[in-house]
Design an enzyme around this catalytic site. Structure first.
Site, short mmCIF file in Angstrom:
data_model
loop_
_atom_site.label_atom_id
_atom_site.label_comp_id
_atom_site.label_asym_id
_atom_site.label_seq_id
_atom_site.Cartn_x
_atom_site.Cartn_y
_atom_site.Cartn_z
N ARG A 32 0.86 -1.19 0.00
CA ARG A 32 0.00 0.00 0.00
C ARG A 32 0.89 1.23 0.00
O ARG A 32 1.71 1.42 0.91
CB ARG A 32 -0.91 -0.01 1.24
CG ARG A 32 -1.77 1.24 1.36
CD ARG A 32 -2.79 1.14 2.50
NE ARG A 32 -3.61 2.33 2.53
CZ ARG A 32 -3.50 3.29 3.45
NH1 ARG A 32 -2.64 3.19 4.46
NH2 ARG A 32 -4.28 4.36 3.39
N HIS A 87 -2.96 10.84 0.16
CA HIS A 87 -2.52 10.67 1.54
C HIS A 87 -1.90 12.01 1.97
O HIS A 87 -0.71 12.11 2.25
CB HIS A 87 -1.52 9.52 1.64
CG HIS A 87 -1.33 8.95 3.03
ND1 HIS A 87 -1.46 7.60 3.31
CD2 HIS A 87 -1.01 9.54 4.20
CE1 HIS A 87 -1.20 7.39 4.59
NE2 HIS A 87 -0.94 8.57 5.16
N GLU A 123 -7.75 8.53 5.48
CA GLU A 123 -8.09 9.24 6.72
C GLU A 123 -8.54 10.68 6.50
O GLU A 123 -7.86 11.63 6.93
CB GLU A 123 -6.89 9.21 7.69
CG GLU A 123 -6.41 7.81 8.01
CD GLU A 123 -5.39 7.77 9.15
OE1 GLU A 123 -4.99 8.85 9.61
OE2 GLU A 123 -5.03 6.67 9.57
N ASN A 173 -7.99 1.88 9.35
CA ASN A 173 -6.72 2.14 10.04
C ASN A 173 -7.01 2.17 11.53
O ASN A 173 -7.83 2.98 11.99
CB ASN A 173 -6.13 3.49 9.61
CG ASN A 173 -5.62 3.48 8.19
OD1 ASN A 173 -5.66 2.44 7.51
ND2 ASN A 173 -5.14 4.61 7.73
N TYR A 231 -5.13 2.00 15.44
CA TYR A 231 -3.93 1.99 16.28
C TYR A 231 -4.26 1.80 17.75
O TYR A 231 -3.53 1.15 18.47
CB TYR A 231 -3.16 3.30 16.11
CG TYR A 231 -2.50 3.41 14.76
CD1 TYR A 231 -1.24 2.88 14.54
CD2 TYR A 231 -3.16 3.97 13.67
CE1 TYR A 231 -0.63 2.93 13.30
CE2 TYR A 231 -2.57 4.02 12.42
CZ TYR A 231 -1.30 3.50 12.24
OH TYR A 231 -0.71 3.53 11.01
N GLU A 285 -3.98 -0.02 7.87
CA GLU A 285 -2.85 0.42 8.70
C GLU A 285 -3.04 -0.11 10.10
O GLU A 285 -4.14 -0.02 10.66
CB GLU A 285 -2.75 1.96 8.81
CG GLU A 285 -2.17 2.64 7.62
CD GLU A 285 -2.06 4.16 7.80
OE1 GLU A 285 -1.86 4.62 8.94
OE2 GLU A 285 -2.18 4.86 6.78
#
Ligand code: FCB
Length: 473
Positions: free
Chosen positions: A108, A152, A197, A321, A323, A386
């Site tokens: 990616r 991005h 995002e 994504n 985290y 991600e």
């Protein structure tokens, strides 16, 4: 800056990189769930253009908002910029060879709009497109699926000068750019991602000013959010026949207590972080409670008839994504954060171990998020696009290995309960420019010595390669 000298396992530029055999015992050190992934499951790693490419003035590339922002005193730690970054623009062949050595099935990356349309509009810079043609061909030669993201965060500076994402015209320009890229590369790429995002682009870029372009205009940030989504929808129309998805930074939002004020705080943050993007895309409507929360910022008269129909064009997949979860509480006083319309909300500390970014480590949040998404949209294919950790442990990155193991384990659990999860991309392949933190934090499973640009696989890269091999052999 740390160096790669802690290890003898170093990659010499130009030499295809095989994981070190010393780090490759049998399959018996793999987690018990390693066999849970189906054969077609896509194992990848992710990067983005400004964070790794460097070469910001080469081959006709124009300036982006991140060039301007990182040149602004005080905007990025230590004045770091992406001018050189990991020099991937010149080293992409070696980097792809290294990926192949690790057994990656997909890569990616993002395309830098200002390489392709230096003014953000009109004339196409073929030399910029050629770089991505070469990259894509090199990936395909190695049997690695290219997984491109169109945006991005590196908006061409002339478009920011003309109003940026708060201006509706930027969405139209984005669709033109999408058409250019799709015409050039569409025959070689099965899956496309429009935006990475959009929450960050809108709220860090235009509300808190922590990201480029560094504006502090909450009402403008709301317009930006809508125009990003509109740009996504228009781009889908501009790429006929393509399989198009989007990547969102979603999270599992939890209230600190069961008290009504904390529960309402969690509703507000879930609304701004998750539903403000999920609902228009997947339900064709903005969440009414969130729109009510936002009314103090002004009437949303930038939303025009037909926009939501455009935005809610069918998605081929959703990129997630993840985290860290978010623990949220009510606050007596107004807080400075990235959630316009909800100042009296604070982000609480859950007391769990944290990465170097200060982000709490909790893989249950990923599972909860996947369960929720699948429950709400059962026929939507999901990819984790991600997931990863910043740790400052050099090559023996035991915390990152643990992080990856727990989160990929959560993916295994998701599969076991029937969730349509089709791939996982670790963030990041390489240490890179981490936005306003500059080069302070290292997310790579591959170490980059920024003085020499030498790449060295960390223990996490060896572990990931073993996991992939254990699965596919
Ligand atoms: C995400 C971004 C990515 C990287 C990671 C750590 O929000 O998409 O570029 O900065 O966080």
């Amino acid at each position: 800056m740390s160096t790669a000298t802690e290890s003898g396992v170093q990659h010499q530029p130009g030499v295809p990189h095989e994981p070190d055999a010393r780090h490759r015992p049998g399959q018996d050190d793999l987690p018990h769930w390693a066999g849970a992934f189906p054969p077609g499951f896509l194992w990848g790693a992710a990067t983005s253009s400004y964070q790794i490419e460097g070469a910001v003035t080469e081959d006709g590339r124009g300036p982006s908002i991140w060039d301007t922002f990182s040149a602004t005193p005080g905007a990025v730690e230590r004045g770091d910029t992406g001018a050189v970054a990991a020099d991937h623009y010149h080293r992409y062949r070696d980097d792809v060879a290294m990926m192949a050595g690790m057994g990656l099935g997909a890569y990616r990356f993002s395309l830098a709009w200002p390489r392709i349309q230096p003014d953000g509009t009109g004339a196409v810079n073929q030399r910029g497109l050629d770089f991505y043609r070469r990259l894509v061909d090199t990936l395909l030669e190695r049997g690695i699926q290219p997984w491109p993201t169109l945006y991005h965060w590196d908006l061409p500076q002339p478009l920011e000068d003309a109003g940026g994402w708060p201006a509706r015209d930027t969405a139209l320009r984005f669709a033109d750019y999408a058409a250019v890229v799709h015409d050039a590369l569409g025959d070689r790429i099965p899956n496309w991602t429009t935006l990475n995002e959009p929450w960050c682009s809108a709220f860090l870029g235009y509300a808190t000013g922590r990201h480029a372009p560094g504006r502090r205009d909450p009402a403008g940030a709301l317009r930006a959010a809508h125009h990003l989504m509109l740009g996504h929808g228009l781009a889908v129309q501009a790429m006929p026949g393509a399989q198009v998805g989007i990547t969102l930074n979603l999270t599992d939002v939890r209230a600190l207590t069961h008290q009504a004020l904390d529960v309402d705080a969690a509703r507000r943050i879930d609304g701004m972080q998750n539903r403000l993007f999920l609902d228009p895309l997947l339900r064709g409507a903005y969440p009414t409670d969130v729109m009510d929360d936002l009314l103090p910022l002004g009437r949303p008269d930038h939303i025009r008839d037909g926009d939501l129909r455009t935005i809610s064009a069918p998605l081929a997949f959703l990129g997630v994504n993840y985290y860290s979860p978010m623990l949220v509480a009510a606050s007596d006083t107004a807080q400075e954060h990235a959630y316009p319309g909800s100042p009296k909300v604070r982000i609480a500390d859950g007391g769990r171990p944290k990465t170097a970014m200060g982000w709490e480590i909790d893989a249950d949040g990923l599972l909860a998020l996947l369960v929720r998404l699948n429950g709400e949209h059962p026929s939507l294919p999901l990819y984790v696009t991600e997931n990863g950790a910043a740790v400052d442990e050099g090559l023996r990155d035991v915390t990152r290995v643990g992080y990856l193991e727990s989160h990929i384990g959560a993916c295994a659990q998701a599969l076991a309960i029937g969730i349509d999860l089709r791939g996982y991309f670790v963030w990041s392949l390489l240490d890179n420019f981490e936005w306003s933190f500059g080069y302070r934090h290292r997310f790579g499973i591959v170490h980059v010595d920024y003085a020499t640009q030498r790449r060295t696989l960390k223990d996490s890269a060896h572990w990931y390669a073993r996991l992939i091999r254990g699965r596919t052999r």
